[in-house]
Design a protein around this motif. Structure first.
Motif, PDB file in Angstrom:
ATOM      1  N   ALA A  69       0.855  -1.195   0.000  1.00 16.45           N
ATOM      2  CA  ALA A  69       0.000   0.000   0.000  1.00 16.45           C
ATOM      3  C   ALA A  69       0.881   1.231   0.000  1.00 16.45           C
ATOM      4  O   ALA A  69       2.030   1.192   0.468  1.00 16.45           O
ATOM      5  CB  ALA A  69      -0.933   0.013   1.208  1.00 16.45           C
ATOM      6  N   ILE A  70       0.348   2.349  -0.531  1.00 20.05           N
ATOM      7  CA  ILE A  70       1.102   3.587  -0.629  1.00 20.05           C
ATOM      8  C   ILE A  70       0.212   4.770  -0.247  1.00 20.05           C
ATOM      9  O   ILE A  70      -1.009   4.708  -0.365  1.00 20.05           O
ATOM     10  CB  ILE A  70       1.656   3.801  -2.052  1.00 20.05           C
ATOM     11  N   ALA A  71       0.853   5.856   0.204  1.00 19.32           N
ATOM     12  CA  ALA A  71       0.142   7.100   0.518  1.00 19.32           C
ATOM     13  C   ALA A  71       1.117   8.251   0.325  1.00 19.32           C
ATOM     14  O   ALA A  71       2.336   8.084   0.450  1.00 19.32           O
ATOM     15  CB  ALA A  71      -0.396   7.084   1.943  1.00 19.32           C
ATOM     16  N   CYS A  72       0.587   9.433   0.018  1.00 20.27           N
ATOM     17  CA  CYS A  72       1.429  10.600  -0.242  1.00 20.27           C
ATOM     18  C   CYS A  72       0.969  11.802   0.559  1.00 20.27           C
ATOM     19  O   CYS A  72      -0.235  12.059   0.680  1.00 20.27           O
ATOM     20  CB  CYS A  72       1.392  10.981  -1.717  1.00 20.27           C
ATOM     21  N   GLY A  73       1.937  12.585   1.061  1.00 17.18           N
ATOM     22  CA  GLY A  73       1.682  13.876   1.669  1.00 17.18           C
ATOM     23  C   GLY A  73       2.168  14.979   0.755  1.00 17.18           C
ATOM     24  O   GLY A  73       2.304  14.796  -0.456  1.00 17.18           O
ATOM     25  N   TRP A  74       2.440  16.143   1.341  1.00 18.50           N
ATOM     26  CA  TRP A  74       2.871  17.302   0.558  1.00 18.50           C
ATOM     27  C   TRP A  74       4.126  16.973  -0.240  1.00 18.50           C
ATOM     28  O   TRP A  74       4.116  16.977  -1.469  1.00 18.50           O
ATOM     29  CB  TRP A  74       3.119  18.484   1.502  1.00 18.50           C
ATOM     30  N   ARG A  75       5.211  16.669   0.466  1.00 15.62           N
ATOM     31  CA  ARG A  75       6.464  16.304  -0.194  1.00 15.62           C
ATOM     32  C   ARG A  75       7.068  15.054   0.420  1.00 15.62           C
ATOM     33  O   ARG A  75       8.282  14.883   0.424  1.00 15.62           O
ATOM     34  CB  ARG A  75       7.464  17.465  -0.130  1.00 15.62           C
ATOM     35  N   ALA A 104      -2.903  -0.222   7.495  1.00 11.80           N
ATOM     36  CA  ALA A 104      -3.323   0.867   6.611  1.00 11.80           C
ATOM     37  C   ALA A 104      -2.522   2.114   6.944  1.00 11.80           C
ATOM     38  O   ALA A 104      -2.045   2.278   8.080  1.00 11.80           O
ATOM     39  CB  ALA A 104      -4.817   1.157   6.747  1.00 11.80           C
ATOM     40  N   ILE A 105      -2.370   3.005   5.954  1.00 13.30           N
ATOM     41  CA  ILE A 105      -1.609   4.234   6.126  1.00 13.30           C
ATOM     42  C   ILE A 105      -2.346   5.385   5.450  1.00 13.30           C
ATOM     43  O   ILE A 105      -3.117   5.189   4.515  1.00 13.30           O
ATOM     44  CB  ILE A 105      -0.191   4.111   5.531  1.00 13.30           C
ATOM     45  N   ALA A 106      -2.078   6.607   5.922  1.00 12.05           N
ATOM     46  CA  ALA A 106      -2.634   7.812   5.313  1.00 12.05           C
ATOM     47  C   ALA A 106      -1.681   8.961   5.583  1.00 12.05           C
ATOM     48  O   ALA A 106      -0.951   8.960   6.583  1.00 12.05           O
ATOM     49  CB  ALA A 106      -4.022   8.124   5.871  1.00 12.05           C
ATOM     50  N   CYS A 107      -1.689   9.953   4.686  1.00  7.78           N
ATOM     51  CA  CYS A 107      -0.792  11.098   4.828  1.00  7.78           C
ATOM     52  C   CYS A 107      -1.556  12.403   4.741  1.00  7.78           C
ATOM     53  O   CYS A 107      -2.438  12.564   3.878  1.00  7.78           O
ATOM     54  CB  CYS A 107       0.266  11.102   3.729  1.00  7.78           C
ATOM     55  N   GLY A 108      -1.183  13.362   5.601  1.00  6.65           N
ATOM     56  CA  GLY A 108      -1.626  14.730   5.472  1.00  6.65           C
ATOM     57  C   GLY A 108      -0.528  15.553   4.843  1.00  6.65           C
ATOM     58  O   GLY A 108       0.373  15.027   4.182  1.00  6.65           O
ATOM     59  N   ASP A 109      -0.580  16.855   5.055  1.00  6.33           N
ATOM     60  CA  ASP A 109       0.430  17.739   4.486  1.00  6.33           C
ATOM     61  C   ASP A 109       1.830  17.329   4.918  1.00  6.33           C
ATOM     62  O   ASP A 109       2.694  17.040   4.079  1.00  6.33           O
ATOM     63  CB  ASP A 109       0.131  19.177   4.914  1.00  6.33           C
ATOM     64  N   SER A 110       2.069  17.317   6.218  1.00  5.31           N
ATOM     65  CA  SER A 110       3.394  16.980   6.746  1.00  5.31           C
ATOM     66  C   SER A 110       3.315  16.012   7.915  1.00  5.31           C
ATOM     67  O   SER A 110       4.211  15.970   8.754  1.00  5.31           O
ATOM     68  CB  SER A 110       4.125  18.255   7.188  1.00  5.31           C
ATOM     69  N   CYS A 112      -6.615  11.447   6.086  1.00  3.72           N
ATOM     70  CA  CYS A 112      -5.986  12.687   6.527  1.00  3.72           C
ATOM     71  C   CYS A 112      -6.311  13.835   5.585  1.00  3.72           C
ATOM     72  O   CYS A 112      -6.339  13.661   4.359  1.00  3.72           O
ATOM     73  CB  CYS A 112      -4.464  12.540   6.557  1.00  3.72           C
ATOM     74  N   GLY A 113      -6.528  15.016   6.162  1.00  4.93           N
ATOM     75  CA  GLY A 113      -6.494  16.259   5.427  1.00  4.93           C
ATOM     76  C   GLY A 113      -5.128  16.881   5.610  1.00  4.93           C
ATOM     77  O   GLY A 113      -4.203  16.251   6.143  1.00  4.93           O
ATOM     78  N   ASP A 114      -4.960  18.126   5.178  1.00  2.00           N
ATOM     79  CA  ASP A 114      -3.651  18.763   5.321  1.00  2.00           C
ATOM     80  C   ASP A 114      -3.178  18.736   6.763  1.00  2.00           C
ATOM     81  O   ASP A 114      -2.049  18.332   7.051  1.00  2.00           O
ATOM     82  CB  ASP A 114      -3.722  20.216   4.834  1.00  2.00           C
ATOM     83  N   PHE A 115      -4.038  19.189   7.693  1.00  2.00           N
ATOM     84  CA  PHE A 115      -3.617  19.342   9.079  1.00  2.00           C
ATOM     85  C   PHE A 115      -4.574  18.702  10.071  1.00  2.00           C
ATOM     86  O   PHE A 115      -4.603  19.075  11.239  1.00  2.00           O
ATOM     87  CB  PHE A 115      -3.439  20.835   9.402  1.00  2.00           C
ATOM     88  N   HIS A 116      -5.387  17.760   9.621  1.00  2.75           N
ATOM     89  CA  HIS A 116      -6.260  17.048  10.552  1.00  2.75           C
ATOM     90  C   HIS A 116      -6.401  15.608  10.078  1.00  2.75           C
ATOM     91  O   HIS A 116      -6.020  15.262   8.954  1.00  2.75           O
ATOM     92  CB  HIS A 116      -7.629  17.724  10.666  1.00  2.75           C
ATOM     93  N   SER A 117      -6.924  14.769  10.945  1.00  5.61           N
ATOM     94  CA  SER A 117      -7.066  13.345  10.645  1.00  5.61           C
ATOM     95  C   SER A 117      -8.429  12.857  11.120  1.00  5.61           C
ATOM     96  O   SER A 117      -9.034  13.438  12.028  1.00  5.61           O
ATOM     97  CB  SER A 117      -5.965  12.532  11.333  1.00  5.61           C
ATOM     98  N   VAL A 118      -8.886  11.773  10.502  1.00  6.50           N
ATOM     99  CA  VAL A 118     -10.174  11.171  10.839  1.00  6.50           C
ATOM    100  C   VAL A 118      -9.995   9.662  10.897  1.00  6.50           C
ATOM    101  O   VAL A 118      -9.298   9.076  10.052  1.00  6.50           O
ATOM    102  CB  VAL A 118     -11.257  11.524   9.795  1.00  6.50           C
ATOM    103  N   ALA A 119     -10.605   9.032  11.881  1.00  3.11           N
ATOM    104  CA  ALA A 119     -10.590   7.570  11.987  1.00  3.11           C
ATOM    105  C   ALA A 119     -12.029   7.070  12.100  1.00  3.11           C
ATOM    106  O   ALA A 119     -12.858   7.666  12.798  1.00  3.11           O
ATOM    107  CB  ALA A 119      -9.787   7.131  13.200  1.00  3.11           C
ATOM    108  N   LEU A 120     -12.310   5.997  11.391  1.00  2.57           N
ATOM    109  CA  LEU A 120     -13.632   5.370  11.420  1.00  2.57           C
ATOM    110  C   LEU A 120     -13.634   4.235  12.422  1.00  2.57           C
ATOM    111  O   LEU A 120     -12.756   3.359  12.394  1.00  2.57           O
ATOM    112  CB  LEU A 120     -13.974   4.826  10.023  1.00  2.57           C
ATOM    113  N   CYS A 121     -14.622   4.255  13.326  1.00 12.79           N
ATOM    114  CA  CYS A 121     -14.744   3.207  14.341  1.00 12.79           C
ATOM    115  C   CYS A 121     -15.569   2.042  13.804  1.00 12.79           C
ATOM    116  O   CYS A 121     -16.352   2.186  12.871  1.00 12.79           O
ATOM    117  CB  CYS A 121     -15.419   3.758  15.592  1.00 12.79           C
TER     118      CYS A 121
END
Length: 252
Positions: free
Chosen positions: A138-144, A178-184, A222-231
Motif C-alpha cells: 500500500a502507498i500514501a502521499c503527503g505534501w512532499r 493501513a496508512i494515510a498522509c496529510g500535508d506533513s 488525513c487532510g492537510d492538518f487534521h485526521s479522521v478515523a472510522l470506528c
C-alpha cells in the motif's frame, strides 16, 4: 490571486459512481463503466478538465493539488492537469501498476512486484529517496513525502523531512494494516485497531496530543492538518487542526 470557486452546479450528476478523489479545488469521480468525470477549478483548469481522459477501462483514481492520475485495467497509468513539476511528462509508461497515490505535485505507483515508482516534483527528494526494495502492499502521499506499507506490517517513509520529521519520526514497529498522509504528518492503523501518528504540522500539538488512544478503528484518512478515523461501530473520531471546523463540525 485566488482561484475562481466553482459553483455546486459544476459537480458531476447522475448515478453509477464507484470512487472519488479530490485535489485542491477540483474533483474526479470514477464511474462503473470505467470512465472518469472531473469538475472544479484550480491552477490549470483547462488541463484538469479538458485533458482528462475520455476513454474507459479505468479502475482507480487519485488527485494532487492540480493534477490527476488514473489507473487502467491493463496496469498502465494516465495523468492529466498541471505539468509544471513533471506530473505528466515524467509519468511512467510501463504496465504492472496495481495502486496509485498523489501528493501535492508528485505521484507514486505500486507495481505488482511490490516495488514503487515515483514521478513529479522532487523538491523534497520524493523521487531520489524512494525505496528500491520490494514487498510493499500500500502507498500514501503527503505534501512532499510518501509512505509505503510493507507486507510484514512495517512502514517506510521517504521524501521531505523538513522541520517536521516526516521521515525521522516514522514508527519502527510492525503490525500496521493501513496508512494515510496529510500535508506533513502521517497516520498508521494497526492490526489491534489503534492508530499511530508521526511528524508534525501547523497543528502539531493537536496531531499528536489529541490523537485517539483507544482501539476499535477500521479505517483512517488525513487532510492537510487534521485526521479522521472510522470506528467499528460506524462513528468517526477527528483530531488535529480545527481552524475551519474540521473537528467541531464532525458528525456525531
Amino acid at each position: 490571486e485566488p482561484y475562481d470557486i466553482p459553483s455546486p452546479t459544476d459537480a458531476a450528476t447522475g448515478a453509477g459512481f464507484v470512487a472519488i478523489a479530490c485535489g485542491e479545488q477540483h474533483s474526479v469521480a470514477l464511474r462503473n463503466d470505467g470512465t472518469v468525470v472531473t469538475w472544479g477549478r484550480g491552477k490549470d483548469e483547462a488541463r484538469q478538465r479538458r485533458d482528462a481522459p475520455t476513454c474507459a477501462g479505468f479502475v482507480a483514481i487519485a488527485c494532487g493539488i492540480n493534477h490527476g492520475v488514473a489507473l487502467r485495467s491493463d496496469g498502465t497509468v494516465v495523468t492529466w492537469g498541471d505539468d509544471s513539476e513533471g506530473q505528466r511528462r515524467d509519468a511512467p509508461t510501463c504496465a504492472g501498476f496495481v495502486a496509485i497515490a498523489c501528493g501535492d505535485s508528485h505521484s507514486v505507483g505500486l507495481l505488482d512486484n511490490g516495488t514503487v515508482v515515483t514521478w513529479g516534483n522532487n523538491g523534497g527528494c520524493q523521487r531520489n529517496d524512494a525505496p528500491t526494495c520490494a514487498g510493499f502492499v500500500a502507498i500514501a502521499c503527503g505534501w512532499r513525502h510518501s509512505v509505503a506499507l510493507r507486507n510484514d506490517g512495517t512502514v517506510v517513509t521517504w521524501g521531505s523531512d523538513g522541520y517536521f520529521g516526516e521521515r525521522n519520526d516514522g514508527p519502527t514497529c510492525a503490525g500496521f494494516v493501513a496508512i494515510a498522509c496529510g500535508d506533513s504528518h502521517s497516520v498508521g492503523l494497526r492490526d489491534n485497531g489503534t492508530v499511530v501518528t508521526w511528524a508534525n504540522s501547523e497543528a502539531s500539538q493537536h496531531q499528536h496530543n489529541d490523537a485517539p488512544t483507544s482501539a476499535g478503528f477500521v479505517a483512517i484518512a488525513c487532510g492537510d492538518f487534521h485526521s479522521v478515523a472510522l470506528c467499528s461501530d460506524g462513528t468517526v473520531v477527528t483530531w488535529g487542526d480545527d481552524s475551519e471546523g474540521q473537528r467541531r463540525d464532525a458528525p456525531t
